[in-house]
Design an enzyme around this catalytic site. Structure first.
Site, PDB file in Angstrom:
ATOM      1  N   CYS A 116       0.815  -1.219   0.000  1.00  0.00           N
ATOM      2  CA  CYS A 116       0.000   0.000   0.000  1.00  0.00           C
ATOM      3  C   CYS A 116       0.850   1.271   0.000  1.00  0.00           C
ATOM      4  O   CYS A 116       0.343   2.349  -0.307  1.00  0.00           O
ATOM      5  CB  CYS A 116      -0.955  -0.008   1.176  1.00  0.00           C
ATOM      6  N   HIS A 256      -3.495   6.969   2.305  1.00  0.00           N
ATOM      7  CA  HIS A 256      -3.862   5.682   1.711  1.00  0.00           C
ATOM      8  C   HIS A 256      -5.265   5.317   2.182  1.00  0.00           C
ATOM      9  O   HIS A 256      -5.585   5.460   3.365  1.00  0.00           O
ATOM     10  CB  HIS A 256      -2.835   4.632   2.152  1.00  0.00           C
ATOM     11  N   ASN A 286     -10.022  -0.503  -0.896  1.00  0.00           N
ATOM     12  CA  ASN A 286      -8.561  -0.355  -0.860  1.00  0.00           C
ATOM     13  C   ASN A 286      -7.974  -0.936  -2.146  1.00  0.00           C
ATOM     14  O   ASN A 286      -7.971  -2.149  -2.336  1.00  0.00           O
ATOM     15  CB  ASN A 286      -8.030  -1.088   0.379  1.00  0.00           C
TER      16      ASN A 286
HETATM   17  N1  COA Z   1     -18.676  -8.859   8.356  1.00  0.00           N
HETATM   18  C1  COA Z   1     -19.204  -9.056   9.548  1.00  0.00           C
HETATM   19  N2  COA Z   1     -18.465  -9.348  10.642  1.00  0.00           N
HETATM   20  C2  COA Z   1     -17.140  -9.419  10.476  1.00  0.00           C
HETATM   21  C3  COA Z   1     -16.512  -9.212   9.244  1.00  0.00           C
HETATM   22  C4  COA Z   1     -17.332  -8.928   8.147  1.00  0.00           C
HETATM   23  N3  COA Z   1     -16.841  -8.712   6.931  1.00  0.00           N
HETATM   24  N4  COA Z   1     -15.185  -9.331   9.408  1.00  0.00           N
HETATM   25  C5  COA Z   1     -14.973  -9.596  10.697  1.00  0.00           C
HETATM   26  N5  COA Z   1     -16.157  -9.659  11.355  1.00  0.00           N
HETATM   27  C6  COA Z   1     -16.408  -9.936  12.762  1.00  0.00           C
HETATM   28  C7  COA Z   1     -15.243 -10.624  13.437  1.00  0.00           C
HETATM   29  O1  COA Z   1     -15.296 -12.030  13.231  1.00  0.00           O
HETATM   30  C8  COA Z   1     -15.461 -10.241  14.867  1.00  0.00           C
HETATM   31  O2  COA Z   1     -16.440 -11.089  15.424  1.00  0.00           O
HETATM   32  P1  COA Z   1     -16.286 -11.618  16.943  1.00  0.00           P
HETATM   33  O3  COA Z   1     -16.274 -10.384  17.774  1.00  0.00           O
HETATM   34  O4  COA Z   1     -17.483 -12.466  17.096  1.00  0.00           O
HETATM   35  O5  COA Z   1     -14.978 -12.354  16.957  1.00  0.00           O
HETATM   36  C9  COA Z   1     -16.045  -8.839  14.787  1.00  0.00           C
HETATM   37  O6  COA Z   1     -16.541  -8.695  13.450  1.00  0.00           O
HETATM   38  C10 COA Z   1     -15.036  -7.736  15.033  1.00  0.00           C
HETATM   39  O7  COA Z   1     -13.884  -8.043  14.267  1.00  0.00           O
HETATM   40  P2  COA Z   1     -12.606  -7.183  14.379  1.00  0.00           P
HETATM   41  O8  COA Z   1     -11.504  -7.863  13.628  1.00  0.00           O
HETATM   42  O9  COA Z   1     -12.370  -6.811  15.816  1.00  0.00           O
HETATM   43  O10 COA Z   1     -13.075  -5.890  13.587  1.00  0.00           O
HETATM   44  P3  COA Z   1     -12.303  -4.564  13.381  1.00  0.00           P
HETATM   45  O11 COA Z   1     -13.081  -3.477  13.960  1.00  0.00           O
HETATM   46  O12 COA Z   1     -10.841  -4.683  13.770  1.00  0.00           O
HETATM   47  O13 COA Z   1     -12.345  -4.416  11.802  1.00  0.00           O
HETATM   48  C11 COA Z   1     -10.927  -4.669   9.886  1.00  0.00           C
HETATM   49  C12 COA Z   1     -11.707  -5.378  10.974  1.00  0.00           C
HETATM   50  C13 COA Z   1     -10.256  -5.703   9.006  1.00  0.00           C
HETATM   51  C14 COA Z   1     -11.904  -3.844   9.093  1.00  0.00           C
HETATM   52  C15 COA Z   1      -9.884  -3.753  10.569  1.00  0.00           C
HETATM   53  O14 COA Z   1      -9.132  -4.479  11.499  1.00  0.00           O
HETATM   54  C16 COA Z   1      -8.939  -3.107   9.591  1.00  0.00           C
HETATM   55  O15 COA Z   1      -9.337  -2.271   8.816  1.00  0.00           O
HETATM   56  N6  COA Z   1      -7.656  -3.461   9.651  1.00  0.00           N
HETATM   57  C17 COA Z   1      -6.644  -2.876   8.769  1.00  0.00           C
HETATM   58  C18 COA Z   1      -6.856  -3.456   7.417  1.00  0.00           C
HETATM   59  C19 COA Z   1      -6.134  -2.750   6.344  1.00  0.00           C
HETATM   60  O16 COA Z   1      -6.416  -1.624   6.088  1.00  0.00           O
HETATM   61  N7  COA Z   1      -5.232  -3.422   5.668  1.00  0.00           N
HETATM   62  C20 COA Z   1      -4.637  -2.992   4.463  1.00  0.00           C
HETATM   63  C21 COA Z   1      -3.267  -2.504   4.564  1.00  0.00           C
HETATM   64  S1  COA Z   1      -3.133  -0.972   5.382  1.00  0.00           S
END
Ligand code: COA
Length: 329
Positions: A116, A256, A286
């Protein structure tokens, strides 16, 4: 040397026509439009549906749009740098393939793989070739066909990414505007949290790696989320300090586009007003190396000559950084 600045003299974006909305994803994995939009800011992403199209076609699309806008003669281009993690092939470079498709007969080029942060790495690299007087017309393209490496059974990753590209033309100028400074960082210890498990020399493709679905994006989202806010915030603060600037001197921040909560987390960390933070994640998701030039392209009409703009990114590697530039037109 020293008096020449590298300036962006044109920008254009390109996304494939196919769209996957959050509602479409509801039919593919257990998720909801409400969850995706509230947790990430994403509403839809563009996806290349033609199996015969690859990353180089995104590059060609963006450069063709740039040519249409600026009247650039492709034969004048001396170098093409493509930032990507979804190259057409492990080798040769996508830059090479795209150059051939574009008829850029006088250009050489190469790919930069910094996930990224790829566009920041590529723009900085290109600016050095301009500042030293080596080349006068360089195309810098961020392009990723993320749909080719997404597991559409993994709701934690497939909802985040889309396909897209953006291209800028970099030229020399003796004026004060253009690329002013950059901070680029990397920490390979972060690889375990965001990578593709197989398909490289560590674990070449086999029937077993395919069956284990190891040729897709693997991510530990929470770790990446926190590291992204820290990395981008610190590189912006360091860049401002290094240039004796305060956040109030900056007209626009182009982060980004990975997650709206990360974007505004960075803005809040450095006390930057949200209205000066440019965001288009809702429409594209993204697009990895494509996000920053796509954003430059979408908001180009808002920029005035002399505007101070900070670009910042964080991604797999880990890689991160920030660039300070002054808009030239
Ligand atoms: N739909 C519904 N529920 C989902 C889901 C989806 N697509 N993806 C995950 N969940 C659930 C999880 O299983 C979890 O359930 P649980 O509490 O029963 O275990 C719950 O939602 C919360 O998950 P969590 O991982 O804590 O969510 P989050 O708030 O951290 O959001 C991301 C997840 C991936 C959106 C976030 O961590 C993120 O944006 N990370 C950086 C990703 C990124 O930008 N990467 C690219 C390079 S910079």
């Amino acid at each position: 040397m020293g008096d020449i600045k590298a300036v962006i003299t044109g920008v254009a974006g390109f996304v494939p026509e196919g769209i996957i909305t959050n509602k479409d994803l509801e039919k593919m994995v257990e998720t909801s439009d409400e969850w995706i939009h509230s947790r990430t800011g994403i509403k839809q992403r563009h996806i290349e549906k033609d199996p015969n199209k690859a990353c180089s076609d995104l590059v060609v699309g963006a450069v063709q749009n740039l040519i249409n806008k600026t009247g650039l003669d492709i034969l004048d281009v001396e170098m093409i740098i493509v930032a990507t993690v979804t190259a057409d092939y492990p080798f040769p470079d996508t830059a090479n393939i795209a150059a051939s498709k574009l008829g850029a007969k006088n250009a050489f080029g190469y790919d930069i793989n910094a996930a990224c942060s790829g566009f920041l790495y590529a723009l900085t690299t290109a600016s050095k070739f301009i500042e030293t007087g080596t080349y006068k017309k360089i195309l810098v393209v961020g392009a990723d066909q993320m749909s080719s490496i997404l597991n559409y059974e993994d709701r934690t990753t497939c909802i985040l990414f889309g396909d897209g590209a953006g291209a800028v033309l970099l030229e020399p100028s003796e004026g004060p505007h253009g690329i002013q400074d950059a901070i680029l960082r990397a920490d390979g210890a972060g690889a375990e949290f965001l990578h593709m498990k197989a398909g490289g020399s560590m674990s070449p493709a086999t029937v077993d790696t395919v069956n284990a679905r190891q040729h897709f994006v693997y991510q530990e989202g929470k770790v990446v989320f926190k590291a992204a806010i820290k990395g981008m915030s610190e590189s912006i603060s360091d860049l401002l300090a290094q240039n004796n600037l305060s956040k109030d001197d900056i007209d626009w921040m182009i982060p980004h586009q990975a997650n709206k909560r990360i974007i505004y987390g960075v803005a809040d960390f450095i006390g930057f007003p949200h209205e000066k933070v440019l965001v288009n994640i809702e429409n594209y998701g993204n697009t990895t190396a494509g996000t920053i030039p796509l954003c430059l392209s979408d908001f180009e009409g808002q920029f005035k000559k002399g505007d101070k703009i900070i670009l910042t990114a964080f991604g797999g590697g880990f890689t991160w950084g920030a660039i300070l530039l002054e808009w030239n037109y």
